[in-house]
Design a protein around this motif. Structure first.
Motif: not given
Length: 313
Positions: A47, A49-52, A55, A57, A95
């Motif tokens: 998880a 690499t998940e970007v909300r 947001y 990175t 992030q």
């Protein structure tokens, strides 16, 4: 001696049977500890690499100034949304929020409605208190001026009913001026047009290119004026963005920013309100090989071709 050997020969089968059954309790029908560990351990970084949504990175070489510029916001706002006391302290992999918190929520519209409500309610509340007081006065002499009687009660009721219209009258007139003020505010907030002009008078030496130059380069001599391409507010003035040298960024409205780079001298500071054609800086060669003005127009943070906005010349 022969008898001892005979006894030993008779006992050997029993000893062998015991030895053959000893390993039985060690059997593992569940698959063993290694298999269990492999089944329960999560895949590393699944998880990470998940970007909300909303947001960004941080990557190597990023600065808060460049992140804010690319998202179409002022770097101080991005710092505030992320509780950053020092805009220079960001880490690779961090992030950062690049959209306002609760974006789109009608917070500003709701405030005047809430503030006006108590003004309208107060007279009604006073009337309720007054009516409750009159209920008390009906059961005893009013102020001691008249002795208790049916006539005194009737006069008190007439006085109370006559005073009520005077308290209620101001209520319908209170909201009228406030409702009349709202339409001009909405009309001013929705405008998105910008009246552009060329920020320098030199020759175009580098055009805009998708995936290449994010703006245009205009030739000039050191010290030539750099002019505001449209009226706006200075959202940044400094040298904190790599590759831009001495930089000025103007915010024109919620949609458009303009960028003026490689200046030798800055003549404005953050939060200054500037008019179209006002001198912002002087052409220089900071972070470039020759005197020039690098000019960008950003629409919602994304570079757009300035020649599609500037007048023909």
């Amino acid at each position: 001696m022969n008898a001892a050997r005979l006894i030993l020969v008779l006992l050997l089968p029993f000893l062998g049977a015991c030895a053959s059954h000893a390993p039985a309790p060690v059997e593992d029908r569940g698959g063993g500890p290694a298999a269990a560990k492999a089944a329960t351990s999560p895949a590393p970084g699944a998880a990470a690499t998940e970007v909300r949504a909303g947001y960004y990175t941080v990557k190597k070489g990023d600065t808060l100034y460049s992140i804010a510029l690319d998202s179409g916001h002022v770097y101080k706002d991005v710092a505030a949304w992320n509780n950053l006391d020092n805009p220079n302290l960001i880490k690779v992999g961090q992030q950062l929020r690049v959209t306002p918190p609760d974006d789109g929520a009608p917070v500003a519209v709701a405030k005047p409605v809430l503030s006006s409500a108590p003004v309208e309610v107060k007279p009604a509340a006073a009337a309720i208190v007054a009516s409750s007081n009159t209920a008390i006065f009906k059961r005893e002499p009013k102020g001691g001026k008249l002795p208790w009687s049916e006539d005194a009660l009737a006069k008190a009721q007439q006085a109370d009913s006559a005073s009520k219209p005077a308290e209620v009258k101001p209520e319908p007139h209170a909201p009228e001026p406030k409702s009349a003020e709202k339409p001009p505010e909405k009309a001013a907030a929705t405008t998105d047009e910008v009246d552009w002009m060329w920020p320098a008078g030199g020759k175009l030496i580098t055009p805009f290119a998708e995936g290449g130059s994010k703006g245009i380069d205009i030739a000039g001599k050191a010290g030539d004026p750099v002019l505001a391409a449209a009226s706006g507010v200075v959202s940044y003035a400094g040298a904190g963005l790599r590759g831009y040298g001495n930089l000025v960024v103007l915010r024109h409205n919620a949609t458009y920013l303009s960028v003026y780079a490689h200046n030798s001298k800055l003549l404005v500071k953050e939060k200054d309100i500037v008019a179209k054609g006002q001198k912002l800086a002087e052409i220089g060669s900071t972070d470039t090989e020759s005197p020039r003005l690098h000019f960008e127009i950003r629409r919602q943070g994304k570079p757009a071709d300035p020649q599609k906005f500037l007048p023909a010349r």
